[in-house]
Scaffold this motif. Structure first.
Motif, PDB file in Angstrom:
ATOM      1  N   ILE A 161       0.443  -1.277  -0.421  1.00 63.73           N
ATOM      2  CA  ILE A 161      -0.217   0.098   0.055  1.00 63.73           C
ATOM      3  C   ILE A 161       0.675   0.789  -0.010  1.00 63.73           C
ATOM      4  N   LEU A 162       0.592   1.777  -0.117  1.00 64.11           N
ATOM      5  CA  LEU A 162       0.962   3.595  -0.593  1.00 64.11           C
ATOM      6  C   LEU A 162       0.622   4.578   0.807  1.00 64.11           C
ATOM      7  N   THR A 163       2.075   4.769   1.019  1.00 62.44           N
ATOM      8  CA  THR A 163       1.857   4.804   2.540  1.00 62.44           C
ATOM      9  C   THR A 163       2.203   6.515   2.844  1.00 62.44           C
ATOM     10  N   ASP A 164       2.694   7.212   1.810  1.00 61.93           N
ATOM     11  CA  ASP A 164       2.569   8.311   1.614  1.00 61.93           C
ATOM     12  C   ASP A 164       2.124   8.945   0.244  1.00 61.93           C
ATOM     13  N   SER A 165       1.956  10.207   0.419  1.00 59.82           N
ATOM     14  CA  SER A 165       1.176  10.697  -0.837  1.00 59.82           C
ATOM     15  C   SER A 165       2.232  10.661  -1.470  1.00 59.82           C
ATOM     16  N   LEU A 166       2.215  11.215  -2.574  1.00 59.30           N
ATOM     17  CA  LEU A 166       3.161  11.482  -3.638  1.00 59.30           C
ATOM     18  C   LEU A 166       3.745  13.167  -3.349  1.00 59.30           C
ATOM     19  N   GLN A 167       4.907  13.481  -3.284  1.00 58.67           N
ATOM     20  CA  GLN A 167       4.866  14.530  -2.895  1.00 58.67           C
ATOM     21  C   GLN A 167       6.243  14.932  -3.444  1.00 58.67           C
ATOM     22  N   GLU A 196       5.813   0.821 -12.117  1.00 60.78           N
ATOM     23  CA  GLU A 196       4.586  -0.543 -11.461  1.00 60.78           C
ATOM     24  C   GLU A 196       5.251  -1.307 -10.704  1.00 60.78           C
ATOM     25  N   ASN A 197       4.003  -1.947  -9.979  1.00 54.38           N
ATOM     26  CA  ASN A 197       5.092  -3.407  -9.077  1.00 54.38           C
ATOM     27  C   ASN A 197       5.609  -2.121  -8.087  1.00 54.38           C
ATOM     28  N   LEU A 198       5.224  -1.135  -7.208  1.00 60.12           N
ATOM     29  CA  LEU A 198       5.600  -0.546  -6.076  1.00 60.12           C
ATOM     30  C   LEU A 198       6.482  -1.530  -5.163  1.00 60.12           C
ATOM     31  N   SER A 226       8.608  11.627  -4.708  1.00 60.20           N
ATOM     32  CA  SER A 226       9.285  11.099  -3.583  1.00 60.20           C
ATOM     33  C   SER A 226       7.878  10.487  -2.954  1.00 60.20           C
ATOM     34  N   LEU A 227       7.508   9.421  -2.502  1.00 58.54           N
ATOM     35  CA  LEU A 227       6.986   8.229  -2.753  1.00 58.54           C
ATOM     36  C   LEU A 227       7.302   7.511  -2.003  1.00 58.54           C
ATOM     37  N   ARG A 228       6.473   6.145  -1.449  1.00 54.28           N
ATOM     38  CA  ARG A 228       6.744   4.763  -0.311  1.00 54.28           C
ATOM     39  C   ARG A 228       5.616   3.859  -0.273  1.00 54.28           C
ATOM     40  N   GLN A 267       2.434  -2.318   7.849  1.00 58.43           N
ATOM     41  CA  GLN A 267       3.595  -2.784   8.597  1.00 58.43           C
ATOM     42  C   GLN A 267       4.459  -1.850   9.524  1.00 58.43           C
ATOM     43  N   SER A 268       4.155  -0.533   9.466  1.00 57.91           N
ATOM     44  CA  SER A 268       5.016   0.149  10.697  1.00 57.91           C
ATOM     45  C   SER A 268       3.940   0.645  11.235  1.00 57.91           C
TER      46      SER A 268
END
Length: 323
Positions: A161-167, A196-198, A226-228, A267-268
């Motif tokens: 899942i994307l945990t941080d929005s795109l910055q 893809e498949n981040l 940046s994104l995570r 997970q965090s």
């Protein structure tokens, strides 16, 4: 086929010639080629030549309208002159000086003269050019800060899942242009990018879409993104049920008093959630007189922003009025 080749080699007259005859023959062939080359290169030919126009404008002003940047021309001249012109790589650069002018016109004859000066030889001439005269108008340069819109398509790997929005850094850009152009610009996009498949952190530089016009200039050509992404985990919590909108002064009981919820979290965040982070309500006020049912629907009305999804293990509780 092989027999014919062997026969030709065996009858090769070159082997039967004396050394002196061979030298004379080679000299004659070379001389004939040189005369043929001189004759052909002395004739006139026409070739296509791309011309790139660069406009010199005062720093505090900008051109008005869409100006031609690349044009096609036909250059005519002898083969000798065209050889040297053909060695020059890339489009032919021509500068149009618009400084100290607020109202002018670039005519076909003037541009042809400018191109002629940039050719490698005075023996070359412009025989055809796809160009019509255009006005050269300038206006005071103005600036406007607008947000950058990321044109980035992101998909995460299964279970992530994307945990941080795109910055974006910076997240805005200054547009320098004439007032008329600036009125129509409220944001500026980046170039398209697909990720893809981040499964982890991602970042880098991404280019802004070019303006495509000499009248619009950007304060920067790229920004950093940046994104995570991280895995998400499922956990269960027993959360108390809160009754709302019950009759004033009424006594009641509910069964059960707490319900399980299934929560998906990054997970965090796993292990840091508490039942008090959630609010589950049973709204008795939704029950109507004459059709009262002891079953009251449950609803999650408050949860942490880090939660991906939360599901109730049961949808209703039983409400008992005590008389």
């Amino acid at each position: 086929m092989l027999s014919s080749l062997r026969k030709w080699i065996s009858n090769n007259p070159w082997k039967k010639m004396a050394d002196t005859d061979r030298q004379v023959f080679a000299i004659c062939v070379t001389a004939a080629f040189v005369f043929w080359l001189i004759l052909n290169l002395s004739q006139d030919y026409t070739v296509d030549r791309e011309v790139k126009l660069d406009y010199l404008v005062d720093p505090e002003r900008v051109l008005v309208g869409s100006m031609p940047e690349n044009i096609e021309t036909d250059v005519t001249g002898t083969g000798w002159a065209l050889i040297w012109e053909g060695i020059r790589p890339g489009p032919l650069p021509v500068e149009i000086d618009v400084r100290q002018q607020t109202d002018n016109r670039l005519t076909r004859a003037e541009l042809e003269q400018q191109i002629q000066r940039r050719l490698s030889s005075g023996a070359l001439s412009v025989s055809y050019m796809e160009f019509e005269s255009v006005p050269l108008l300038t206006t005071p340069l103005e600036g406007k800060r607008v947000p950058i819109i990321p044109n980035i398509d992101v998909t995460v790997a299964p279970g992530y899942i994307l945990t941080d929005s795109l910055q974006l850094s910076p997240d805005s850009v200054t547009i320098n242009a004439g007032q008329d152009d600036l009125e129509e610009i409220n944001s500026w996009p980046t170039e398209p990018l697909t990720i893809e498949n981040l499964t982890s952190d991602a970042g880098g530089d991404i280019a802004l879409q070019p303006s495509g016009a000499t009248t619009i200039k950007l304060s920067r050509n790229e920004v950093r993104y940046s994104l995570r992404a991280e895995p998400f985990i499922q956990t269960n919590l027993l959360v108390p049920v809160e009754v709302i909108n019950s009759p004033l002064g009424a006594s009641y009981e509910i069964t059960p008093r707490a319900v399980n919820i299934t929560v998906n979290v990054p997970q965090s965040v796993y292990g840091r959630l508490r039942p008090s982070d959630f609010r589950i309500v049973a709204d008795v006020g939704n029950q109507r007189d004459g059709s009262f049912s002891p079953n009251v629907a449950l609803q999650i009305v408050d949860q942490p922003a880090s939660v991906i999804s939360a599901y109730l293990d049961r949808q209703v509780v039983t409400y008992y009025a005590i008389r």
